[in-house]
Design a protein around this motif. Structure first.
Motif, mmCIF file in Angstrom:
data_model
loop_
_atom_site.group_PDB
_atom_site.id
_atom_site.type_symbol
_atom_site.label_atom_id
_atom_site.label_comp_id
_atom_site.label_asym_id
_atom_site.label_seq_id
_atom_site.Cartn_x
_atom_site.Cartn_y
_atom_site.Cartn_z
ATOM 1 N N TYR A 158 0.833 -1.204 0.000
ATOM 2 C CA TYR A 158 0.000 0.000 0.000
ATOM 3 C C TYR A 158 0.870 1.258 0.000
ATOM 4 O O TYR A 158 0.588 2.221 -0.735
ATOM 5 C CB TYR A 158 -0.913 -0.013 1.224
ATOM 6 C CG TYR A 158 -1.884 1.143 1.296
ATOM 7 C CD1 TYR A 158 -3.023 1.164 0.501
ATOM 8 C CD2 TYR A 158 -1.664 2.210 2.157
ATOM 9 C CE1 TYR A 158 -3.916 2.216 0.566
ATOM 10 C CE2 TYR A 158 -2.551 3.261 2.230
ATOM 11 C CZ TYR A 158 -3.675 3.260 1.437
ATOM 12 O OH TYR A 158 -4.548 4.322 1.499
ATOM 13 N N LEU A 159 1.949 1.258 0.782
ATOM 14 C CA LEU A 159 2.866 2.402 0.814
ATOM 15 C C LEU A 159 3.562 2.587 -0.528
ATOM 16 O O LEU A 159 3.800 3.715 -0.970
ATOM 17 C CB LEU A 159 3.899 2.215 1.924
ATOM 18 C CG LEU A 159 3.365 2.252 3.360
ATOM 19 C CD1 LEU A 159 4.485 1.984 4.353
ATOM 20 C CD2 LEU A 159 2.700 3.598 3.660
ATOM 21 N N CYS A 160 3.879 1.479 -1.192
ATOM 22 C CA CYS A 160 4.495 1.582 -2.514
ATOM 23 C C CYS A 160 3.514 2.168 -3.525
ATOM 24 O O CYS A 160 3.915 2.891 -4.441
ATOM 25 C CB CYS A 160 4.980 0.211 -2.974
ATOM 26 S SG CYS A 160 6.010 0.256 -4.466
ATOM 27 N N ALA A 161 2.224 1.865 -3.354
ATOM 28 C CA ALA A 161 1.205 2.454 -4.232
ATOM 29 C C ALA A 161 1.180 3.973 -4.071
ATOM 30 O O ALA A 161 1.051 4.718 -5.055
ATOM 31 C CB ALA A 161 -0.162 1.853 -3.926
ATOM 32 N N ILE A 162 1.307 4.454 -2.835
ATOM 33 C CA ILE A 162 1.371 5.900 -2.586
ATOM 34 C C ILE A 162 2.600 6.500 -3.252
ATOM 35 O O ILE A 162 2.519 7.540 -3.913
ATOM 36 C CB ILE A 162 1.397 6.174 -1.069
ATOM 37 C CG1 ILE A 162 0.066 5.764 -0.435
ATOM 38 C CG2 ILE A 162 1.684 7.651 -0.788
ATOM 39 C CD1 ILE A 162 0.049 5.881 1.085
ATOM 40 N N MET A 163 3.738 5.834 -3.104
ATOM 41 C CA MET A 163 4.981 6.326 -3.685
ATOM 42 C C MET A 163 4.904 6.341 -5.218
ATOM 43 O O MET A 163 5.370 7.280 -5.865
ATOM 44 C CB MET A 163 6.143 5.447 -3.222
ATOM 45 C CG MET A 163 7.510 5.947 -3.605
ATOM 46 S SD MET A 163 8.831 5.125 -2.666
ATOM 47 C CE MET A 163 8.473 3.391 -3.015
ATOM 48 N N LEU A 164 4.284 5.312 -5.785
ATOM 49 C CA LEU A 164 4.122 5.265 -7.241
ATOM 50 C C LEU A 164 3.212 6.383 -7.728
ATOM 51 O O LEU A 164 3.479 7.014 -8.758
ATOM 52 C CB LEU A 164 3.551 3.908 -7.643
ATOM 53 C CG LEU A 164 3.328 3.676 -9.138
ATOM 54 C CD1 LEU A 164 4.657 3.686 -9.890
ATOM 55 C CD2 LEU A 164 2.606 2.344 -9.376
ATOM 56 N N GLY A 165 2.130 6.645 -6.985
ATOM 57 C CA GLY A 165 1.230 7.730 -7.355
ATOM 58 C C GLY A 165 1.927 9.074 -7.344
ATOM 59 O O GLY A 165 1.724 9.901 -8.243
ATOM 60 N N LEU A 166 2.783 9.302 -6.349
ATOM 61 C CA LEU A 166 3.532 10.555 -6.287
ATOM 62 C C LEU A 166 4.501 10.663 -7.456
ATOM 63 O O LEU A 166 4.610 11.725 -8.084
ATOM 64 C CB LEU A 166 4.299 10.633 -4.966
ATOM 65 C CG LEU A 166 5.223 11.844 -4.789
ATOM 66 C CD1 LEU A 166 4.439 13.145 -4.844
ATOM 67 C CD2 LEU A 166 5.973 11.744 -3.460
ATOM 68 N N GLY A 167 5.200 9.564 -7.768
ATOM 69 C CA GLY A 167 6.159 9.595 -8.868
ATOM 70 C C GLY A 167 5.503 9.870 -10.214
ATOM 71 O O GLY A 167 5.937 10.747 -10.968
ATOM 72 N N ILE A 168 4.437 9.132 -10.515
ATOM 73 C CA ILE A 168 3.730 9.346 -11.788
ATOM 74 C C ILE A 168 3.082 10.722 -11.815
ATOM 75 O O ILE A 168 3.041 11.393 -12.851
ATOM 76 C CB ILE A 168 2.674 8.248 -12.004
ATOM 77 C CG1 ILE A 168 3.321 6.865 -12.050
ATOM 78 C CG2 ILE A 168 1.882 8.496 -13.286
ATOM 79 C CD1 ILE A 168 4.303 6.672 -13.196
ATOM 80 N N GLY A 169 2.588 11.174 -10.661
ATOM 81 C CA GLY A 169 1.945 12.489 -10.608
ATOM 82 C C GLY A 169 2.895 13.622 -10.930
ATOM 83 O O GLY A 169 2.529 14.568 -11.628
ATOM 84 N N THR A 170 4.130 13.545 -10.431
ATOM 85 C CA THR A 170 5.101 14.610 -10.719
ATOM 86 C C THR A 170 5.492 14.624 -12.194
ATOM 87 O O THR A 170 5.706 15.699 -12.775
ATOM 88 C CB THR A 170 6.355 14.434 -9.850
ATOM 89 O OG1 THR A 170 6.875 13.109 -9.992
ATOM 90 C CG2 THR A 170 6.048 14.700 -8.396
ATOM 91 N N ILE A 171 5.578 13.445 -12.805
ATOM 92 C CA ILE A 171 5.846 13.405 -14.245
ATOM 93 C C ILE A 171 4.667 13.995 -15.014
ATOM 94 O O ILE A 171 4.838 14.711 -16.007
ATOM 95 C CB ILE A 171 6.136 11.968 -14.708
ATOM 96 C CG1 ILE A 171 7.518 11.532 -14.204
ATOM 97 C CG2 ILE A 171 6.065 11.847 -16.224
ATOM 98 C CD1 ILE A 171 7.942 10.158 -14.666
ATOM 99 N N ASN A 172 3.451 13.716 -14.555
ATOM 100 C CA ASN A 172 2.262 14.289 -15.199
ATOM 101 C C ASN A 172 2.276 15.812 -15.159
ATOM 102 O O ASN A 172 1.809 16.476 -16.095
ATOM 103 C CB ASN A 172 1.000 13.768 -14.522
ATOM 104 C CG ASN A 172 0.660 12.346 -14.925
ATOM 105 O OD1 ASN A 172 1.087 11.876 -15.982
ATOM 106 N ND2 ASN A 172 -0.079 11.650 -14.085
ATOM 107 N N VAL A 173 2.792 16.367 -14.070
ATOM 108 C CA VAL A 173 2.898 17.830 -13.967
ATOM 109 C C VAL A 173 3.756 18.368 -15.104
ATOM 110 O O VAL A 173 3.407 19.368 -15.746
ATOM 111 C CB VAL A 173 3.500 18.228 -12.597
ATOM 112 C CG1 VAL A 173 3.852 19.715 -12.580
ATOM 113 C CG2 VAL A 173 2.515 17.913 -11.473
ATOM 114 N N ALA A 174 4.884 17.718 -15.369
ATOM 115 C CA ALA A 174 5.772 18.159 -16.445
ATOM 116 C C ALA A 174 5.130 17.977 -17.809
ATOM 117 O O ALA A 174 5.249 18.838 -18.690
ATOM 118 C CB ALA A 174 7.091 17.383 -16.371
ATOM 119 N N ILE A 175 4.437 16.850 -18.003
ATOM 120 C CA ILE A 175 3.780 16.608 -19.295
ATOM 121 C C ILE A 175 2.709 17.664 -19.554
ATOM 122 O O ILE A 175 2.589 18.197 -20.664
ATOM 123 C CB ILE A 175 3.179 15.193 -19.334
ATOM 124 C CG1 ILE A 175 4.282 14.142 -19.272
ATOM 125 C CG2 ILE A 175 2.340 15.000 -20.600
ATOM 126 C CD1 ILE A 175 3.769 12.715 -19.213
#
Length: 267
Positions: A158-175
């Motif tokens: 579950y914690l890794c899911a949170i970390m993955l969401g943050l990682g993909i979310g920051t890339i989405n900001v750049a896109i």
């Protein structure tokens, strides 16, 4: 004497930290008031939306008399898959939307894009945790024990899911800084990720060639990770290093782009 000499250096640091926490607190309050209408009911709807999603799946498969692919409880099977995937998808989507929705705030020198992202992340973590508690409460009320056999494995997934969401979310900001329409495109992309993640089936039951390809989807890895906490006998091998490194790499790339590209474009 020596204690008084250290005050001038420690006081500014404490002052900066207090100012940062004040900014973060203001961003969180503003985020909750603007998104949820300043109403407890508005926030309750956001918390209950993924809960409704999970139990809708349970009802559909119950009425169709389809048994769970593993275990005796349909609710546990779907919840153990849907909760981590929805957690990752909601965080990655809301972090992406946070910057566009709060762009005027970054004109203030005290507010940085990273502050906006972090404030939205905290709100989503709390919201997701309340949704998880709601799911657990409903299962307990229905006479179903929601506790995993291996709590440590399930919590880490579950914690890794949170970390993955943050990682993909920051890339989405750049896109989105280059392609604003990506906010809509990402919804379609998320549908594909969800359908292939294994929420409604067990990917390792598929032919080996297809399963090997699906394993590159980090959502598949986090679903299997959490489910291993409930079904240790499931017989899958989670690539923990790949999943964690994928999340950390995505976050690092997103932060690099935010600092060197997005900030210059919007500065």
């Amino acid at each position: 004497m020596y204690g008084s000499a250290s005050l001038p250096t420690s006081a500014p640091k404490r002052g900066r930290m207090d100012a940062y926490l004040h900014v973060l607190h203001a961003l969180i309050l503003r985020d909750m008031r603007t998104r949820f209408g300043g109403s407890h009911w508005g926030y309750a709807v956001v918390v209950l939306w993924p809960v409704t999603h999970i139990f809708l799946l349970v009802l559909i498969y119950t009425f169709r008399h389809v048994p769970a692919p593993i275990g005796e409880s349909r609710a546990i099977f779907f919840a153990s898959g849907a909760v981590p995937v929805l957690c990752y998808q909601y965080i990655s989507r809301e972090v992406m939307k946070a910057v566009s929705q709060n762009r005027p705030l970054t004109y203030y020198p005290q507010v940085k894009l990273v502050d906006v992202i972090f404030a939205r992340l905290l709100v989503e973590i709390v919201t997701g945790f309340l949704g998880l508690l709601t799911v657990f409460s409903i299962l307990i009320a229905a006479g179903i024990d929601p506790r995993p056999e291996d709590s440590f494995v399930a919590v880490c997934g579950y914690l890794c899911a949170i970390m993955l969401g943050l990682g993909i979310g920051t890339i989405n900001v750049a896109i989105c800084a280059f392609i604003p329409a990506w906010q809509i495109g990402y919804i379609l992309f998320n549908i594909l990720m969800y359908l292939s993640s294994g929420v409604m089936f067990l990917p390792h039951f598929l032919p080996e060639q297809i399963y090997a390809i699906l394993k590159y989807n980090p959502a598949v890895q986090i679903v299997e990770w959490v489910r291993l906490g409930y079904y240790p006998q499931m017989g899958v091998q989670v690539d923990y290093a790949y999943t964690v490194l994928f999340a950390l790499t995505a976050f690092s790339i997103g932060m690099f782009l935010e600092k060197h590209v997005v900030r210059k474009m919007t500065g």
